[in-house]
Design an enzyme around this catalytic site. Sequence first.
Site, mmCIF file in Angstrom:
data_model
loop_
_atom_site.group_PDB
_atom_site.id
_atom_site.type_symbol
_atom_site.label_atom_id
_atom_site.label_comp_id
_atom_site.label_asym_id
_atom_site.label_seq_id
_atom_site.Cartn_x
_atom_site.Cartn_y
_atom_site.Cartn_z
ATOM 1 N N GLY A 238 0.757 -1.248 0.000
ATOM 2 C CA GLY A 238 0.000 0.000 0.000
ATOM 3 C C GLY A 238 0.778 1.283 0.000
ATOM 4 N N GLU A 276 3.864 -6.870 1.583
ATOM 5 C CA GLU A 276 3.476 -7.137 0.180
ATOM 6 C C GLU A 276 3.452 -5.866 -0.656
ATOM 7 O OE1 GLU A 276 -0.504 -8.448 0.954
ATOM 8 O OE2 GLU A 276 0.085 -10.519 1.145
ATOM 9 N N PRO A 277 4.583 -5.200 -0.860
ATOM 10 C CA PRO A 277 4.555 -3.986 -1.669
ATOM 11 C C PRO A 277 4.299 -4.287 -3.145
ATOM 12 C CG PRO A 277 6.808 -4.577 -1.130
ATOM 13 C CD PRO A 277 5.935 -5.548 -0.389
ATOM 14 N N GLY A 278 3.507 -3.475 -3.772
ATOM 15 C CA GLY A 278 3.259 -3.596 -5.210
ATOM 16 C C GLY A 278 3.618 -2.289 -5.891
ATOM 17 N N ARG A 279 2.689 -1.337 -5.803
ATOM 18 C CA ARG A 279 2.841 -0.044 -6.476
ATOM 19 C C ARG A 279 4.199 0.614 -6.211
ATOM 20 N NH1 ARG A 279 -1.170 3.161 -8.311
ATOM 21 N NH2 ARG A 279 -2.748 1.910 -7.250
ATOM 22 N N CYS A 340 -12.346 6.015 -27.609
ATOM 23 C CA CYS A 340 -13.634 6.696 -27.800
ATOM 24 C C CYS A 340 -14.336 6.982 -26.475
ATOM 25 C CB CYS A 340 -14.526 5.851 -28.704
ATOM 26 S SG CYS A 340 -13.821 5.633 -30.323
ATOM 27 N N GLU A 341 -13.662 7.728 -25.625
ATOM 28 C CA GLU A 341 -14.213 8.139 -24.330
ATOM 29 C C GLU A 341 -13.681 9.536 -24.056
ATOM 30 O OE1 GLU A 341 -15.895 6.228 -21.849
ATOM 31 O OE2 GLU A 341 -15.948 4.518 -23.218
ATOM 32 N N TYR A 369 0.245 -1.071 -12.182
ATOM 33 C CA TYR A 369 -1.158 -1.297 -12.564
ATOM 34 C C TYR A 369 -1.489 -0.839 -13.992
ATOM 35 C CZ TYR A 369 -1.630 -2.420 -7.641
ATOM 36 O OH TYR A 369 -1.457 -2.997 -6.407
HETATM 37 C C1 LIG Z 1 -3.795 -7.991 -0.399
HETATM 38 C C2 LIG Z 1 -2.986 -6.981 -1.100
HETATM 39 N N1 LIG Z 1 -1.665 -6.932 -0.849
HETATM 40 C C3 LIG Z 1 -0.866 -6.050 -1.477
HETATM 41 C C4 LIG Z 1 -1.387 -5.152 -2.385
HETATM 42 C C5 LIG Z 1 -0.447 -4.208 -3.046
HETATM 43 O O1 LIG Z 1 -0.772 -2.902 -2.790
HETATM 44 P P1 LIG Z 1 0.138 -1.753 -3.402
HETATM 45 O O2 LIG Z 1 0.287 -2.032 -4.841
HETATM 46 O O3 LIG Z 1 -0.605 -0.527 -3.129
HETATM 47 O O4 LIG Z 1 1.449 -1.818 -2.663
HETATM 48 C C6 LIG Z 1 -2.760 -5.154 -2.662
HETATM 49 C C7 LIG Z 1 -3.330 -4.193 -3.611
HETATM 50 O O5 LIG Z 1 -4.235 -3.458 -3.344
HETATM 51 C C8 LIG Z 1 -3.585 -6.102 -2.001
HETATM 52 O O6 LIG Z 1 -4.885 -6.146 -2.232
#
Ligand SMILES: Cc1ncc(COP(=O)(O)O)c(C=O)c1O
Length: 410
Positions: A238, A276-279, A340-341, A369
């Site tokens: 997050g 669990e970093p993603g973004r 087309c939006e 994303y």
């Molecule tokens: C369960 C869970 N873990 C990790 C993430 C990764 O979040 P972010 O990409 O914001 O770090 C998400 C995305 O919303 C998620 O749903």
Amino acid sequence: MADLLTLFPPGSARDDDGMLTLGGCRADALAEEFGTPVLVVDEPALRARAREYRTELTARWPRSRVVFASKAFPATAVQRVMVEEGLGLDVAGGGEIITALKAGIDPALIVHHGNAKTDDEIALAVEHGVGLVVVDNANDVDRLEASGANVDVLVRVIPGVTADTHAHVLTGHEGSKFGLLPADAAPLIARIERSPRLRMRGLHVHVGSQILDVEPFADSVAPVAALGEFEVYDLGGGLGARYTYADHPPSVPEYLDALIGAAREHLPAEAEIIIEPGRSMVAANAATLYRVVTLKRQFVAVDGGMGDNLEVALFDQRFEAAIAGRLGGGERYTLVGRHCESGDVLVDGVELDAPRVGDLVAVPATGAYCHTMANNYNGNRRIPVVFAGAGEARAVVRRETWDDLLARDV
Ligand SMILES: Cc1ncc(COP(=O)(O)O)c(C=O)c1O
């Protein structure tokens, strides 16, 4: 101009003639070789970020693991980078299990999420020996028990925490569709503890995405701790990324100081912590290159748009942009896509220096994303992903072809 460069991946620069370089490769050369639009990832920067997360977490809590939230950039090549850098993978859905396995992950290092896991997905997870399945609801437990396998599980808990981010990416508030309120989690935990097959390993919590201050992360720990002592606490992802000049997300050390500070206060010292970093792992390590197709009044229209970047339409994410050969300055324009939006806007109000048809436009911070939600709207062929580094570039995902668009017709 200096500011704008800081939004591009760390290895970015300007060549002698002013042309943007990504991973040591000129933007015009990348566009020539791979076509446009193209999503360019600075591979060394991505690896450095993965290592930073791992080192900083281990320094604060040795019994810990970083798992990359695959949903942020579910390309096999990106998952492979994470595996090579010693990270695990968080998957949400069968497809991400398939690509994670292709990327060479040890299945024991997979954390499997989903608020509506199907029988097929549970079967896939069980068949491949996924390390942890995160139970979101009682039906997950029914399905896992019916599978007849021995499975290690976490239970996802709603911490009742909100954060200052778009409502569409909040997940830890009481009204969330994800996870269980503590009062509902407690009896399900007791059921799992009685199960002859399932092993109740711990709890999971995730507040939301693109969160630009640390308090919500710290605040999410106590509600989880209140459910009892377990071996594992997965504290989610997050952390926000820097998309615009105005964004100042916490650094990884600042984020972990707050999160692990709360963990020291509330969680058992011998527990294992997962994040669990993603973004924040991928956003800033990539940029998208487009070609200007047409100009009209305030509009500069490029050859991509919401087919390769849904972040703007989905949750009003603000991006910046520049002409790749003339970074910074100029008049204010609306950078739009080709779909087309009317909502197909890449940047609403951005200074571009004398844009012309054929110019290359670079949009930084498109690593999170964007590949994930790429789509075929208006017959769009999804764009390639290119890894650049040390002046070399290679495609890791090719552009779709017209034949790909016809491939599912029966
Ligand atoms: C369960 C869970 N873990 C990790 C993430 C990764 O979040 P972010 O990409 O914001 O770090 C998400 C995305 O919303 C998620 O749903």
